[in-house]
Scaffold this motif. Structure first.
Motif, PDB file in Angstrom:
ATOM      1  N   THR A   1       0.780  -1.103   0.015  1.00  0.00           N
ATOM      2  CA  THR A   1      -0.140   0.048  -0.221  1.00  0.00           C
ATOM      3  C   THR A   1       0.695   1.374   0.000  1.00  0.00           C
ATOM      4  N   ILE A   2       1.954   1.289   0.639  1.00  0.00           N
ATOM      5  CA  ILE A   2       2.889   2.546   0.581  1.00  0.00           C
ATOM      6  C   ILE A   2       3.548   2.580  -0.801  1.00  0.00           C
TER       7      ILE A   2
ATOM      8  N   LEU B   1      -1.977   7.788   1.012  1.00  0.00           N
ATOM      9  CA  LEU B   1      -1.927   8.680  -0.192  1.00  0.00           C
ATOM     10  C   LEU B   1      -1.816  10.199   0.400  1.00  0.00           C
ATOM     11  N   ARG B   2      -2.612  10.481   1.521  1.00  0.00           N
ATOM     12  CA  ARG B   2      -2.344  11.804   1.819  1.00  0.00           C
ATOM     13  C   ARG B   2      -1.344  12.157   2.626  1.00  0.00           C
ATOM     14  N   ARG B   3      -0.371  11.314   3.132  1.00  0.00           N
ATOM     15  CA  ARG B   3       0.584  11.545   3.824  1.00  0.00           C
ATOM     16  C   ARG B   3       1.505  11.941   2.754  1.00  0.00           C
TER      17      ARG B   3
ATOM     18  N   ALA C   1       1.054   8.782  -6.437  1.00  0.00           N
ATOM     19  CA  ALA C   1       1.450  10.314  -6.454  1.00  0.00           C
ATOM     20  C   ALA C   1       2.448  10.642  -7.616  1.00  0.00           C
ATOM     21  N   HIS C   2       3.283  10.039  -8.067  1.00  0.00           N
ATOM     22  CA  HIS C   2       4.172  10.212  -9.269  1.00  0.00           C
ATOM     23  C   HIS C   2       3.192  10.353 -10.232  1.00  0.00           C
ATOM     24  N   TRP C   3       2.156   9.422 -10.476  1.00  0.00           N
ATOM     25  CA  TRP C   3       1.533   9.400 -11.908  1.00  0.00           C
ATOM     26  C   TRP C   3       0.792  10.672 -11.775  1.00  0.00           C
TER      27      TRP C   3
ATOM     28  N   ASP D   1       3.120   7.083  11.362  1.00  0.00           N
ATOM     29  CA  ASP D   1       2.841   8.550  11.084  1.00  0.00           C
ATOM     30  C   ASP D   1       3.237   9.418  12.327  1.00  0.00           C
ATOM     31  N   PHE D   2       2.614   9.054  13.462  1.00  0.00           N
ATOM     32  CA  PHE D   2       2.678   9.975  14.837  1.00  0.00           C
ATOM     33  C   PHE D   2       4.065  10.078  15.221  1.00  0.00           C
TER      34      PHE D   2
END
Length: 235
Positions: free
Chosen positions: A131-132, A166-168, A139-141, A214-215
């Motif tokens: 998923t990462i 995705l939002r990260r 994102a690149h696309w 993330d945290f």
């Protein structure tokens, strides 16, 4: 009257056993036990909230965006994404995370699509391993083509983690969830189905790990396969 013997000392108390009712070890064990019980309770409360949020996820009616992306993991996801492309919900589609042995022709036949549709409007990404990796590949696309809004197609139980990743990576694009619902969790006793329960628990654990990463700021690999690329599906 006799004199008090100054050398006579008061009787000494025996040392308190660490296992005594108020001993230090007993207090530590009691605190650790209460902490463990609280952690387990929070975990399962969070899991029930996660399962409930998954059960109410439904695809939007007449969605519209600049483009569409689908995270591979099941043919039903790709079918839904291609159908959205046919309906004009987006101008172009990226199938992210395809296996290197899967050819564009196989995907086109599986979705019963025309070669013209795939030649003009479908890209297939072979880089993502997880998923990462999907998030990085997508994102690149997106930025290579300048899209501002994107429909995200994946299973309902996988949607929360997908959007998180995705939002990260990409905070400027508007991601619109389009969950694929394989089974209606509201209409079934999902907790009594071992396969569904296992899937939800696994995804919940992965989502917690993504939130913690993330945290805390833990680093992670980019999840990309080296030597692969995004290709146009006409090849």
């Amino acid at each position: 009257m006799g004199q008090t013997d100054n050398n006579t000392s008061a009787p000494q108390q025996a040392p308190i056993s660490p296992f005594a009712r108020n001993g230090r070890l007993r207090r530590v064990l009691r605190f650790a036990g209460m902490t463990l019980i609280l952690a387990v309770a929070l975990f399962f409360a969070g899991f029930l909230h996660f399962a409930d949020s998954v059960s109410v996820l439904m695809p939007p009616t007449n969605p519209k965006a600049d483009a569409i992306v689908v995270l591979t993991g099941g043919y039903q996801r790709i079918d839904q994404a291609v159908e959205l492309l046919r309906r004009g919900s987006g101008r172009r589609l990226l199938i992210s995370g395809a296996h290197p042995d899967t050819s564009p022709a196989q995907i086109r036949k599986m979705t019963q699509s025309t070669s013209d549709l795939f030649a003009c409007c479908v890209d297939i990404g072979y880089q993502a391993l997880d998923t990462i990796g999907n998030a990085n590949e997508i994102a690149h696309w997106i930025h290579d083509r300048g899209y501002q809004s994107v429909l995200v197609v994946t299973n309902n139980y996988h949607m929360q983690r997908s959007l998180l990743e995705l939002r990260r990576i990409d905070r400027s694009t508007r991601f619109i969830a389009y969950p694929v619902v394989n089974s209606d969790l509201k209409a079934m006793e999902w907790y009594a189905d071992p396969n569904v329960l296992r899937t939800l628990l696994s995804e919940y654990g992965k989502t917690l790990y993504a939130i913690a990463r993330d945290f805390v700021g833990w680093g992670a690999s980019d999840g990309l396969r080296r030597g692969a690329a995004v290709i146009n599906a006409q090849n």
